[in-house]
Design a protein around this motif. Structure first.
Motif: not given
Length: 811
Positions: A47-55
């Protein structure tokens, strides 16, 4: 009576999960590598990686989970990896707005260029402060200046000489008359080569020494010449103004090349359009304020005042965010997110006149701007409790525009106000909190779900397997390396993993609350030192765990003392009708412990149903109330299909004065009521826990380990008889992680643990009488518990019918 004496009980092997040291592939932590990755949080990590990757807008991250599950460590490690891969954000500067000083201008420059531009502007002003005064003292400048002054003075002299000639022709001389502090030109008659005032002439007329007609002619000529003199003075003033204009033009002609040369050098170094526009305004303003460089030093007080005010302040550069030393995206962990720390402020100062003043150089950046183009990590509770923080953060994340404000001005303390040009921001905010805060914000704040679209949930436990065991060992190795602890041998590692299983509360899980496990390792190191050992073993870990609870278990010890003294009534032998030992958990925050509680029931004819005394006294929580209502439904469903339910039964948790909640006592309360109805005495050497549903099935409860250990401690204090034990829900067998002394007592046959699935099974253990199954005709086999209960309820119904009035019978 149909007795039953054989019951299912758990073997010692099922009471505690043990990790064999041979299952650990290391002899000690010295043989394994430290663990640097995140353990057991794959879901949250994804979930964190998804949030970090979506700008895109709103994809900020809210992390939930228990303290110690690695929330902060995880996000810190992930961001440290990302920051080096991403682009370094631009520098942010504020400069003076020469057209509107109350609205400072914003300049954005590539990283590192802000520092160079600020130094360049400082160097420009320093250069001008040196070179312009030198030019003003040069022969080239002074000769031209003196020539201008001399030329203009010559014009004035020629005009005055012509006027003096005309005045002499009319018998007057031009003289300078003292008028206080000033000297004023005036006309005086000349008689026989001598200057004579009109007063003297009037005296001569009285003495017949001067003709009155000649005096009148002189006065008329005086008025004419005086009027002409005023015109001459106006011409002289115009020449003075012309002189100033010529001098100013000369100053501009002589000094402007120095200013333009310095500005041109900066424009060449910084070709950006905003810089070029700003430098053009600086050039224009400097040329119009050349007098700044002519200021001469006065006395010490005036010089000190000039140093404090900085005459060249409006040409300074406020480098708000300097990313010259930042590599990649900035990561800011703000541990104290108050308004000023987070959003900056506009500072003010009190002048010598007592007036609050500010300027663009007093604009200060906070963590939010320093994280622009990168990541900001804050604690949710801190951000919500600090005044003004949440509203400002919300507004900024929604519109991606940030305006710096004077924090004190928000409370009407400051009088001077600036409105700096807004800054476009791109900050990925990561808030760390718990599920309660997240749910409150999600359901009560409509903006929250728009700006925090990613929720990352950190689990407090993870599945136990070979990889998990290796990761645990590597985690312990990391703690040993970081804190300089002794190495931990196989037995010590196994003990730490077993304690992790105890915290998780399930035999096939281990806890991810690594801060607790780290503390255990540190304290085990202390006990190893006290034992003069160089390696941490199982005994040191177990000692550390024991001491952790020993130092905060005062309340538990006091309750145990009152039970042993007989102040709190608990029987561990014999049998009683309508009386059962229930099991309660006391949650003290830092730890929890279990202790038995006497639960009693009294039954009588009536229509009151099950009366919850705790509820009547406002000491019962909603979950406990629900449990009592459910057991009432169970009794009616099982025993009142053919006979009216004419029962009034009161149940109470004896010597309970501080309130009770939870439904784990509902099965115990059923047993007390059934005992009271059947007149069958219940064993007092057995304690019971478990909730029920309306079908009579026993359901899982929490705190099973603490409850069993609490009753065991009471029985041991009163002496173990070999018959004592506890009844638990069968579903809770997987949660058992009992202390070693309890396991040993079960293995030796001195204590027993009975798993059950239904109320009937529990009654059989407690009474030693078969529960009895329902026959086809709806009755129960003679001599069984259910037959005795059913018979008593029939008797109560008959009594109600015989003694109740018609209205009551119809009801």
């Amino acid at each position: 009576m149909k007795e039953k004496t054989v019951f299912e009980e758990l073997s010692a092997e099922k009471l505690r999960w043990r990790l064999e040291p041979d299952a650990i592939p290391f002899s000690s932590t010295d043989d394994c590598k430290p663990c640097d990755e995140i353990i057991g949080q794959e879901r949250a990590l994804k979930a964190i990686l998804t949030g970090l990757d979506i700008k895109s807008l709103g994809y900020n991250i809210f992390i939930t989970g228990l303290v110690g599950t690695g929330r902060t460590t995880t996000i810190k490690q992930l961001l440290e990896r990302l920051e080096k891969e991403e682009r370094t954000p631009d520098d942010i500067l504020y400069v003076n707005n020469f057209k509107n000083p109350d609205e400072p201008s914003l300049i954005i420059l590539p990283p590192g260029q802000g520092r160079l531009f600020k130094d360049g502007m400082t160097a420009l002003i320093d250069m001008l402060k040196v070179n312009i005064p030198m030019l003003l003292k040069s022969k080239y400048y002074t000769e031209k200046r003196e020539a201008i002054i001399e030329s203009q003075q010559k014009k004035q002299k020629e005009i005055l000489q012509k006027f003096e000639g005309r005045a002499a022709e009319h018998g007057f001389a031009v003289v300078q008359v003292q008028m206080g502090l000033f000297v004023k030109p005036d006309l005086v008659p000349v008689i026989e080569g001598r200057n004579v005032t009109f007063r003297e002439l009037e005296a001569m007329v009285k003495d017949k020494k001067f003709e009155p007609k000649d005096l009148d002619d002189l006065k008329k000529k005086y008025e004419q010449l005086t009027s002409e003199l005023e015109g001459i003075f106006e011409s002289l003033r115009e020449i003075d103004e012309e002189t100033r204009m010529h001098l100013k033009s000369w100053d501009a002609e002589a000094i402007t090349p120095i200013i333009r040369g310095g500005i041109a050098g900066l424009k060449e170094r910084f070709p950006q359009a905003p810089i070029a526009d700003y430098l053009s305004l600086v050039e224009e303003n400097l040329i119009n304020h050349i007098d700044l460089f002519k200021a001469q030093k006065k006395d010490e007080k005036e010089e000190r005042a000039r140093e404090l005010t900085d005459a060249f302040l409006e040409y300074r550069v406020n480098l708000l965010v300097d990313n010259s030393e930042v590599k990649g995206a900035p990561v800011v962990m703000e541990t104290n997110p108050n308004y000023i720390n987070l959003f900056g402020t506009i500072e003010s100062a009190v002048t010598r006149m007592g007036i609050w003043q500010t300027d663009f150089t007093k604009i200060k950046a906070g963590s939010f701007l320093k994280a622009n183009g990168g990541y900001l990590v804050i604690n949710a509770l801190d951000a919500l409790t600090e005044p003004g923080v949440w509203l400002t953060l919300k507004r900024t994340l929604r519109y991606l525009i940030f305006e710096i404000q004077n924090y004190m001005a928000l409370y009407l303390i400051s009088t001077s106000r600036l409105k700096p040009q807004p800054i476009k921001c791109q900050v990925k905010v990561v808030m760390i909190g718990d599920s309660h805060i997240y749910n409150l914000l999600y359901f009560l704040d409509e903006d929250f779900k728009k700006i925090f679209k990613i929720k990352a949930e950190f689990d407090s436990e993870m599945t136990k397997d070979e990889r998990t065991i290796r990761d645990y060992a590597r985690f312990v190795k990391k703690i040993c390396d970081d804190d300089g602890l002794f190495p931990v041998d196989k037995g010590g590692i196994a003990a730490i993993i077993e304690y992790g299983t105890r915290i998780a509360g399930r035999q096939r899980k281990v806890s991810t609350r690594f801060h607790v496990l780290a503390d255990v390792a540190r304290e085990a190191n202390y006990w190893a030192k006290m034992d003069q050992k160089k390696t941490i073993g199982r005994e040191h870990v177990e000692k550390a765990v024991h001491e952790r609870f020993e130092r905060i278990s005062l309340v538990e010890d006091k309750i145990q003392e009152m039970i042993e003294e007989g102040t709190i009534l608990i029987d561990t032998e014999g049998r009683e009708v309508g009386q059962v030992n229930g099991l309660s958990v006391y949650d003290m925050g830092q730890f929890a412990f279990g202790k038995p509680t006497r639960i009693t029931a009294k039954t009588a004819v009536g229509r009151g149903g099950v009366i919850n005394i705790e509820r009547e006294a406002d000491l019962s929580g909603p979950t406990h109330n629900k449990g009592v209502l459910i057991l009432g439904g169970y009794l009616r469903g099982k025993y009142a299909q053919k006979t009216p339910f004419s029962l009034s039964a009161s149940i109470a948790l004896e010597q309970s004065y501080s309130g009770v909640d939870g439904d784990s006592a509902s099965s115990t309360e059923v047993y007390a009521i059934l005992s009271s109805l059947s007149r069958l005495p219940i064993r007092q050497d057995i304690a019971v826990t478990g909730s029920i549903n309306q079908k009579g099935e026993i359901q899982a409860i929490g705190g099973v380990n603490e409850k069993i250990e609490g009753f065991f401690d009471v029985c041991r204090a009163k002496e173990l008889t070999g018959a004592q034990g506890v009844i638990i829900p069968r579903q809770n067998v997987q949660n058992l992680m009992l202390r070693e002394d309890v396991v040993e007592a079960v293995a030796d046959g001195r204590f027993h643990v009975y798993p059950i699935s239904t109320v009937d099974e529990g009654m059989e253990i407690l009474t030693g009488i078969e529960a009895g199954a329902m026959r086809k005709d709806g009755t129960y086999e003679e001599g069984t518990v259910n037959q005795l209960v059913s018979r008593e309820l029939e008797r109560l119904a008959a009594s109600w019918k015989a003694f109740a009035g018609p209205a009551d019978r119809e009801r």
